[in-house]
Design a protein around this motif. Structure first.
Motif, short mmCIF file in Angstrom:
data_model
loop_
_atom_site.label_atom_id
_atom_site.label_comp_id
_atom_site.label_asym_id
_atom_site.label_seq_id
_atom_site.Cartn_x
_atom_site.Cartn_y
_atom_site.Cartn_z
N GLN A 164 0.82 -1.22 0.00
CA GLN A 164 0.00 0.00 0.00
C GLN A 164 0.85 1.26 0.00
OE1 GLN A 164 0.05 -2.18 2.47
NE2 GLN A 164 -0.36 -1.29 4.48
N VAL A 165 2.10 1.14 0.48
CA VAL A 165 3.02 2.29 0.43
C VAL A 165 3.38 2.56 -1.04
CG1 VAL A 165 5.37 3.04 1.03
CG2 VAL A 165 3.89 1.99 2.77
N VAL A 166 3.66 1.50 -1.77
CA VAL A 166 3.99 1.63 -3.20
C VAL A 166 2.79 2.24 -3.93
CG1 VAL A 166 4.51 0.33 -5.32
CG2 VAL A 166 5.58 -0.33 -3.16
N GLU A 167 1.61 1.73 -3.63
CA GLU A 167 0.41 2.21 -4.32
C GLU A 167 0.13 3.68 -4.00
OE1 GLU A 167 -1.12 1.30 -6.80
OE2 GLU A 167 -2.65 2.86 -6.61
N ARG A 168 0.32 4.06 -2.75
CA ARG A 168 0.08 5.47 -2.37
C ARG A 168 1.08 6.40 -3.06
NH1 ARG A 168 -2.74 6.85 2.24
NH2 ARG A 168 -1.10 8.16 3.05
N LEU A 169 2.33 5.97 -3.14
CA LEU A 169 3.32 6.81 -3.82
C LEU A 169 3.02 6.89 -5.32
CD1 LEU A 169 6.64 5.78 -2.03
CD2 LEU A 169 5.40 7.95 -1.82
N ARG A 170 2.60 5.77 -5.88
CA ARG A 170 2.28 5.75 -7.31
C ARG A 170 1.13 6.74 -7.59
NH1 ARG A 170 -0.71 4.60 -10.76
NH2 ARG A 170 -2.32 3.91 -9.32
#
Ligand SMILES: NC(=O)c1ccc[n+]([C@@H]2O[C@H](COP(=O)([O-])OP(=O)(O)OC[C@H]3O[C@@H](n4cnc5c(N)ncnc54)[C@H](O)[C@@H]3O)[C@@H](O)[C@H]2O)c1
Length: 505
Positions: A164-170
Motif C-alpha cells: 500500500q506504500v507503493v500504491e500510495r506513492l504511485r
C-alpha cells in the motif's frame, strides 16, 4: 494509513529538492522544506516560487492561483517541524550513512502512518529501510533532473516495502501528471538499468575501432533517431560521474557481461577529460559547443561503375533504383561487377563476402536498419580496396543522403546498439523488475528514446533482433550478447516482444 496525502516534507533543498517542492505544490499539496544548511531551504522555496511564477508570465496560471500555490510552500527550520507530514521525501547528499541517520531521526518525528521516501540514484533502498524500526513504510521515489520537466518518477519497492506504500506513492506521483513507474530495488532501478545498452555498446564500437566518436554519435542520431549519441551524452553528464555509475552497476550485478564497462574510460578520467564541464571530453568545446571536424568531401562517382546487389538484400529495390539514378549499371553476376553490395543482419562484411563467395576487395555492406531513407552506414570488409570504398560511398551519397563509412562490425552500429537496448529491456521484463508498460514509458520519458525498447524490437522484428544477438555472440564469443530468454521464447512462439507473461497477471 490515511487516504489523502495532504502534507509533504522535502528534506534536502538542493537541485532535486527544490524541483520536488515545486512539483508537489503545483499538484495541490502543502509542502514543508527542510535543509540542514542554514538558509538553504528558504533559498529553495524562493527558487521554486520563482519557477512557479513564470507560469503567470506565460499565462498558464493567474496571479491569484500563483498566490495559492505559493501559500502551500514553507521553509522550516528543524526536522521536528515535519511532524505533520504524510510523506517525507529525502533528497540529501548521496551518502548511505547520511540517509540512514536521517531516516532514523525522521521516524521519531513523523506519525506512524507516514511514508519515508528516498530520491537516491544508486543506493540500495533496503539498506535505508533497514535503519528504520518500520522498514515497510520506506520506499524509493526517484525523480529525474529537472524534476518539473522530466515526466517520469520511479517508485522503488524495496523488499520489505508494504504494497500500500507503493500504491500510495504511485497515486501521489500520478496526480502530479508525471508518469509513475514501479520498479524493484535493483541496481540502476529501471531507467538507469535500461540506459546501459547505449553507453556500453557505443564504447565497444570505439574499442573495436569500428569508427570514430563522431561517427558513432552521428549514425545513432541520424539513422536510429536517438536525440544524442552515447559520447555526446557522456560529455554532458561528465565521464567522472558516468564512469562511476557504469562501474557501480556492473559491480552490483556481480560482473554481468551485459553491463561490462570499457577500459577506455579510466585513462580519460585520470586525464581530466570529463566533457563539457572541463572543456574537453570525447569532443573539444568552444563557447560551450562541441567543435566537430568538418565532413570529408564525398569521392566522385567513377565514370563507369557496374554494381551487383545481393538479390537477398533487404533494400534490393531501393539500391537498384539508386544505381539507376546515379548513372551506374546493374551487374547481374557478381564476377562482372566493380562493386558488390550486401546487406547482412548480425554479421560483418567479411563474413558475408565469404559466405556468398564474393571477392572481398570489391565487396561492401550497407546497413538494412533502418532502411535507406535516412542516414546510411557503409561497412567495409577487411580487404575492401580504396577504389571500391570510394565508389560505394559516392553511389550511396549520390542522392544527397549522408553516409558514414565504418570498418567490419557484426551488426553495423544501429543493429548492434538497438539489439543490445532491446535485449537489456527484455531481461528487465524477464526478471520482473518492472512491467512491460512501465519499461516502455520509463525509457521514452526518462531516456528520451523515440520509442519504448520492446516496441522498437517489434518494429525491427523479434526474429531479426535475435539473429543480430546470435550473430554477435557467435563472432565475438562475448556472453554480453547472449539473448534474453524473454526474446527467445516470444520469437519461438511468433509473439510480439511486448507480450507480458499471461499467467503473471
Ligand atoms: N542531481 C541529479 O541529477 C539527481 C537526479 C536524481 C537523483 N538525485 C539524487 O538526489 C539526491 C540529492 O541530489 P542533489 O543533486 O539535489 O544534491 P544537492 O547537493 O544539490 O543538494 C543536497 C542538499 O541536501 C542538503 N543536505 C545534506 N545533508 C543533509 C541532511 N542530513 N539533512 C538535511 N539536508 C541535508 C544539502 O545542504 C543540500 O542543500 C541524491 O541522493 C542524488 O543521488 C540527483
Amino acid at each position: 494509513m490515511q487516504d489523502n496525502i495532504v502534507t509533504l516534507g522535502v528534506v534536502g533543498a538542493g537541485t532535486m529538492g527544490r524541483g520536488i517542492v515545486q512539483l508537489f505544490a503545483q499538484a495541490g499539496h502543502r509542502v514543508l522544506c527542510f535543509d540542514s544548511f542554514e538558509g538553504a531551504a528558504a533559498r529553495a522555496v524562493e527558487f521554486a516560487n520563482g519557477m512557479i511564477g513564470r507560469g503567470v508570465e506565460k499565462g498558464r496560471i493567474t496571479a491569484a492561483e500563483f498566490d495559492i500555490i505559493r501559500g502551500r510552500i514553507e521553509a522550516v527550520g528543524q526536522l521536528q517541524d515535519l511532524a505533520a507530514c504524510d510523506v517525507v521525501v529525502e533528497a540529501v547528499i548521496e551518502d548511505l550513512e547520511a540517509k540512514r541517520a536521517l531516516f532514523r531521526q525522521l521516524e521519531a518525528v513523523v506519525a506512524p502512518h507516514a511514508i519515508l521516501a528516498s530520491n537516491t540514484s544508486s543506493l540500495v533502498v533496503a539498506e535505508l529501510a533497514a535503519a528504520c524500526a518500520h522498514p515497510g513504510r520506506v520506499a524509493g521515489l526517484h525523480f529525474f533532473n529537472p524534476v518539473p520537466l522530466m515526466r517520469v518518477v520511479e517508485v522503488i519497492a524495496a523488499v520489505r516495502t508494504e504494497p500500500q506504500v507503493v500504491e500510495r506513492l504511485r497515486a501521489l506521483v500520478a496526480a502530479t501528471g508525471h508518469r509513475a513507474v514501479v520498479t524493484a530495488d535493483q541496481p540502476g532501478f529501471l531507467v538507469n538499468h535500461a540506459g546501459r545498452g547505449l553507453y556500453t555498446e557505443g564504447l565497444r564500437l570505439l574499442e573495436e575501432q569500428v569508427t570514430d566518436v563522431a561517427g558513432v554519435d552521428r549514425v545513432l542520431r541520424e539513422a536510429a533517431g536517438f536525440r544524442m549519441g552515447p559520447f555526446e551524452l557522456l560529455d554532458l553528464t561528465g565521464l567522472d560521474v558516468s564512469g562511476k555509475v557504469m562501474t557501480s552497476i556492473y559491480e552490483q550485478f556481480h560482473h554481468e557481461p551485459r553491463f561490462r564497462p570499457s577500459s577506455l574510460v579510466a585513462p580519460r578520467v585520470a586525464a581530466g577529460l570529463f566533457g563539457r564541464k572541463s572543456g574537453r571530453g570525447w569532443y573539444e568545446y568552444s563557447g560551450g559547443e562541441p567543435v566537430k571536424a568538418a565532413a570529408l568531401a564525398v569521392p566522385a562517382l567513377p565514370a563507369s561503375l557496374a554494381v551487383w546487389i545481393d538479390p537477398a538484400a533487404t533494400d534490393h529495390g531501393a539500391l537498384l533504383a539508386l544505381v539507376g539514378s546515379a548513372g551506374a549499371t546493374h551487374a547481374t553476376a557478381a564476377a562482372q561487377a566493380d562493386l558488390c553490395i550486401v546487406q547482412p543482419w548480425g554479421t560483418d562484411a567479411s563474413h558475408e563476402a565469404a559466405r556468398l563467395g564474393l571477392d572481398a576487395t570489391r565487396t561492401v555492406a550497407v546497413d538494412p536498419l533502418p532502411g535507406l531513407a535516412r542516414h546510411r552506414t557503409l561497412m567495409l570488409t577487411v580487404a575492401t580496396a580504396p577504389a571500391a570504398r570510394d565508389a560505394a560511398q559516392a553511389l550511396l551519397a549520390s542522392d544527397g543522403t549522408g553516409v558514414t563509412v565504418i570498418s567490419d562490425s557484426p551488426g553495423f552500429i544501429v543493429q548492434r546498439v538497438l539489439a543490445t537496448v532491446v535485449n537489456i529491456a527484455a531481461q528487465i521484463a524477464q526478471r520482473g523488475i518492472a512491467s512491460v508498460d512501465d519499461i516502455e514509458d520509463a525509457v521514452r520519458l526518462g531516456l528520451g528514446y523515440p520509442r519504448g525498447p520492446l516496441a522498437w524490437g517489434d518494429a525491427i522484428g523479434g526474429e531479426r533482433v535475435l539473429a543480430i544477438l546470435r550473430g554477435m555472440l557467435e563472432l565475438t564469443g562475448d556472453p554480453r550478447y547472449r539473448p534474453s530468454p524473454w526474446l527467445e521464447r516470444r520469437v519461438a512462439l511468433g509473439l510480439p516482444l511486448l507480450t507480458p507473461e499471461a499467467a503473471r497477471g
